[in-house]
Design a protein around this motif. Structure first.
Motif, PDB file in Angstrom:
ATOM      1  N   ASP A  33       0.808  -1.212   0.000  1.00  0.00           N
ATOM      2  CA  ASP A  33       0.000   0.000   0.000  1.00  0.00           C
ATOM      3  C   ASP A  33       0.849   1.274   0.000  1.00  0.00           C
ATOM      4  N   ASP A  34       2.149   1.137  -0.046  1.00  0.00           N
ATOM      5  CA  ASP A  34       3.052   2.281  -0.176  1.00  0.00           C
ATOM      6  C   ASP A  34       2.837   2.904  -1.557  1.00  0.00           C
ATOM      7  N   PRO A  94      13.916  15.121  -7.105  1.00  0.00           N
ATOM      8  CA  PRO A  94      13.515  16.219  -7.988  1.00  0.00           C
ATOM      9  C   PRO A  94      12.085  16.644  -7.683  1.00  0.00           C
ATOM     10  N   ALA A  95      11.745  17.892  -7.969  1.00  0.00           N
ATOM     11  CA  ALA A  95      10.428  18.426  -7.631  1.00  0.00           C
ATOM     12  C   ALA A  95       9.294  17.603  -8.234  1.00  0.00           C
ATOM     13  N   CYS A  96       9.514  17.045  -9.416  1.00  0.00           N
ATOM     14  CA  CYS A  96       8.457  16.270 -10.073  1.00  0.00           C
ATOM     15  C   CYS A  96       8.105  15.010  -9.289  1.00  0.00           C
ATOM     16  N   TRP A  97       9.073  14.434  -8.580  1.00  0.00           N
ATOM     17  CA  TRP A  97       8.870  13.212  -7.803  1.00  0.00           C
ATOM     18  C   TRP A  97       8.515  13.490  -6.346  1.00  0.00           C
ATOM     19  N   ARG A  98       8.767  14.691  -5.873  1.00  0.00           N
ATOM     20  CA  ARG A  98       8.643  14.969  -4.447  1.00  0.00           C
ATOM     21  C   ARG A  98       7.248  14.689  -3.884  1.00  0.00           C
ATOM     22  N   PRO A  99       6.157  15.088  -4.573  1.00  0.00           N
ATOM     23  CA  PRO A  99       4.833  14.809  -4.008  1.00  0.00           C
ATOM     24  C   PRO A  99       4.574  13.321  -3.775  1.00  0.00           C
ATOM     25  N   GLN A 109       6.398  12.301  -0.684  1.00  0.00           N
ATOM     26  CA  GLN A 109       5.848  12.946   0.506  1.00  0.00           C
ATOM     27  C   GLN A 109       4.512  12.331   0.924  1.00  0.00           C
ATOM     28  N   PHE A 110       3.698  11.930  -0.043  1.00  0.00           N
ATOM     29  CA  PHE A 110       2.350  11.433   0.252  1.00  0.00           C
ATOM     30  C   PHE A 110       2.247   9.917   0.166  1.00  0.00           C
ATOM     31  N   LEU A 150      -2.683  15.846  -8.342  1.00  0.00           N
ATOM     32  CA  LEU A 150      -3.160  14.481  -8.532  1.00  0.00           C
ATOM     33  C   LEU A 150      -3.236  13.715  -7.226  1.00  0.00           C
ATOM     34  N   LEU A 151      -2.468  14.141  -6.241  1.00  0.00           N
ATOM     35  CA  LEU A 151      -2.432  13.431  -4.953  1.00  0.00           C
ATOM     36  C   LEU A 151      -3.329  14.092  -3.896  1.00  0.00           C
ATOM     37  N   THR A 152      -4.277  14.896  -4.316  1.00  0.00           N
ATOM     38  CA  THR A 152      -5.221  15.493  -3.387  1.00  0.00           C
ATOM     39  C   THR A 152      -5.971  14.404  -2.631  1.00  0.00           C
ATOM     40  N   PRO A 153      -5.886  14.373  -1.307  1.00  0.00           N
ATOM     41  CA  PRO A 153      -6.594  13.314  -0.544  1.00  0.00           C
ATOM     42  C   PRO A 153      -8.101  13.358  -0.805  1.00  0.00           C
TER      43      PRO A 153
END
Length: 234
Positions: free
Chosen positions: A35-36, A92-97, A100-101, A229-232
């Motif tokens: 689930d990661d 890199p900023a593109c991968w950071r979200p 982080q989430f 895209l990662l908005t909960p």
């Protein structure tokens, strides 16, 4: 392009051998919880890489050697982001979200998959084309056939990914906020943007400061899309 063709026979490319890249992704899969969020993308990308490998081996690409090189250098950008985070650095900023989430309980598997695809196609693919051109001594135009074929395969696999990660009756899917969120992102547009970025970066290769600025802004822009895209959703 004789210098490219000589790499086709062994099924390997400049950089890590194709098998090594796939082995690394399999090792990551076994080391992360299912689930990661990064593991979700890793499973998707491993399936994509294996499918690309089968099709390269079947001769579906204009040049097997250049396709194998692009495939490896493309994958190595994702693996470099994983290594950076594992070492305590900033991706890199593109991968950071996505990193982080990755354990956020309100983000669904489909969101993780699309955020990873967004980072990898929207940012990494164009840079991987330039990497391949520098490695093989060719131009982006020489790789256009391989690039277009990669896009066709990614589009086909995206449909399969959506089916696998968005199960349920159609009526429920229409009313689900996830349906509206992922409908705002397009793989085709990301793929087209990657080609434009590759051509622009190749044109700027004699102007390193401008190339670096463009790359930084591309990275940040793709990262912003990934965060959306990662908005909960729960």
């Amino acid at each position: 392009m004789a210098e490219i063709a000589q790499y086709a026979a062994g099924g390997e490319a400049h950089g890590a051998p194709v098998g090594t890249v796939q082995a690394r992704m399999r090792a990551l899969r076994s080391g992360w919880r299912v689930d990661d969020g990064v593991a979700v993308f890793n499973r998707v990308y491993l399936a994509v890489t294996e499918e690309l490998g089968r099709r390269v081996g079947q001769g579906e690409f204009p040049d097997r050697g250049s396709a194998a090189t692009l495939r490896v250098l493309f994958a190595e950008r994702y693996l470099a982001a994983v290594d950076t985070v594992a070492a305590g650095g900033r991706a890199p900023a593109c991968w950071r979200p996505l990193f982080q989430f990755r354990r956020h309980p309100g983000v669904r598997p489909m969101q993780f998959a699309l955020a990873g695809i967004n980072a990898h196609v929207g940012h990494d693919l164009g840079l991987a084309v330039v990497d391949t051109c520098r490695t093989l001594g060719c131009r982006p135009a020489d790789l256009e056939g391989d690039f277009s074929r990669v896009g066709e395969i990614l589009t086909m696999l995206e449909e399969r990914i959506r089916e696998d990660l968005m199960p349920g009756p159609d009526l429920l899917e229409i009313t689900d906020p996830l349906t509206h969120l992922i409908g705002s992102w397009s793989l085709e547009r990301a793929h087209d943007g990657a080609w434009s970025a590759a051509r622009l970066l190749w044109g700027l290769r004699g102007l390193p400061a401008l190339a670096a600025e463009f790359t930084q802004r591309l990275d940040a822009g793709v990262g912003l899309v990934g965060r959306c895209l990662l908005t909960p959703l729960r």
